[in-house]
Scaffold this active site. Structure first.
Site, PDB file in Angstrom:
ATOM      1  CB  THR A 111      -0.913   0.037   1.233  1.00  0.00           C
ATOM      2  OG1 THR A 111      -0.111   0.317   2.403  1.00  0.00           O
ATOM      3  CG2 THR A 111      -1.620  -1.294   1.437  1.00  0.00           C
ATOM      4  CB  ALA A 144       0.088   3.166   4.612  1.00  0.00           C
ATOM      5  CB  CYS A 145       3.463   0.087   5.301  1.00  0.00           C
ATOM      6  SG  CYS A 145       4.701  -0.943   6.088  1.00  0.00           S
ATOM      7  N   GLY A 146       6.075   0.263   3.234  1.00  0.00           N
ATOM      8  CA  GLY A 146       6.867  -0.442   2.243  1.00  0.00           C
ATOM      9  C   GLY A 146       7.146  -1.886   2.574  1.00  0.00           C
ATOM     10  CB  CYS A 191       2.507  -3.680   5.090  1.00  0.00           C
ATOM     11  SG  CYS A 191       2.520  -2.171   6.068  1.00  0.00           S
TER      12      CYS A 191
END
Length: 276
Positions: free
Chosen positions: A114, A116-118, A120
């Site tokens: 996503t 939001a996070c590399g 996750c």
């Protein structure tokens, strides 16, 4: 190239005045980008369209899949289309140069990346702790405190999409003098870093010695990891650090600065590099 921003309807409420106002608003575009090696998918990430080749190249470098930009022979947008038949530019296909090969297996993920996070969904913590090829601890970089304090404002001055939307992160690669060499924006903080690494790698080989990675976001683990993978010895973040980011920075010998808002900042590892 896809749109970076778009207009959407908005209703703004004012509780004190007891009224509302309907007017359009400008927001940052978020769309998926699939990166392929030939016909084989490597990863898909949510990003702001633009600088897609930098993003694809930077991702491969910071994941350790490639070591140099010249290991890529070609990059192109596939002619994928949406339901209206319009091109989306949401797939980048690359081919490797003769003799080049992937140096690591693509990281296994339980879900798509996503914005939001590399990291996750990574299959294991050991997989996350990718070891860099570079000795950032031995880098002789020194930073003037005034230069460090001024980096966030210098980055902010080169964020046109944020100026219009307030909805994207920025990353920049700076020289020890404070000069920003490359700046990129994206809805994903890790994507912005990958775009910077990809762009910079076209002009100079890794490691990016004696440089500073500046980010408008918090200092998360994946930001420090990408710095380590690119051989960047210092990270300056506007936001707070995470415990894992501090641990990794300490282990890798990276100077980690957070809460950087002129005239103050806090250093969480290798403060010896910050000296007048």
């Amino acid at each position: 190239m896809g749109r970076v921003t778009t207009r959407v309807p908005r209703t703004r409420f004012d509780v004190e005045r007891g009224d509302s106002l309907v007017r359009p608003d400008t927001v940052a575009v978020e769309e998926p980008l699939e990166i392929r090696l030939g016909p084989d998918p490597l990863t898909t990430t949510m990003r702001t369209p633009g600088d897609d080749f930098d993003l694809a190249l930077g991702h491969l470098l910071t994941e350790g899949l490639l070591h140099r930009a010249d290991e890529v022979a070609t990059m192109m947008h596939c002619t994928d289309v949406d339901e209206d038949g319009s091109p989306t530019f949401n797939v980048v296909e690359l081919t490797l140069a003769p003799g080049a090969h992937l140096h690591e297996r693509p990281r296994e993920r339980t879900e798509a990346m996503t914005s939001a996070c590399g990291v996750c969904g990574s299959a294991s913590v050991d997989d996350v702790r990718t070891r860099s090829r570079f000795d950032t601890a031995a880098d002789t970089l020194t930073l003037d405190p005034a230069v460090v304090a001024g980096l966030p404002d210098a980055l902010r001055a080169r964020q046109p999409v944020f100026e219009r939307t307030g909805g994207v992160h920025a990353a920049g690669l700076a020289a020890s003098s404070g000069e920003l060499l490359v700046v990129r924006e994206d809805v994903g903080r890790h994507n912005a870093v990958d775009k910077v690494v990809g762009a910079a790698s076209r002009d100079r080989e890794l490691p990016f010695a004696a440089t500073v990675l500046v980010v408008s976001a918090r200092a998360s683990f994946e930001i420090v990891q990408k710095a380590a993978m690119a051989g960047v010895p210092a990270v300056v973040a506007v936001g707070a650090p995470s415990s894992l980011a501090v641990d990794l920075a300490t282990e890798a010998g990276i100077t980690l600065v957070a809460f950087a808002r002129a005239p103050r900042f806090s250093v969480y590892s290798r403060p010896d590099r910050v000296t007048s």
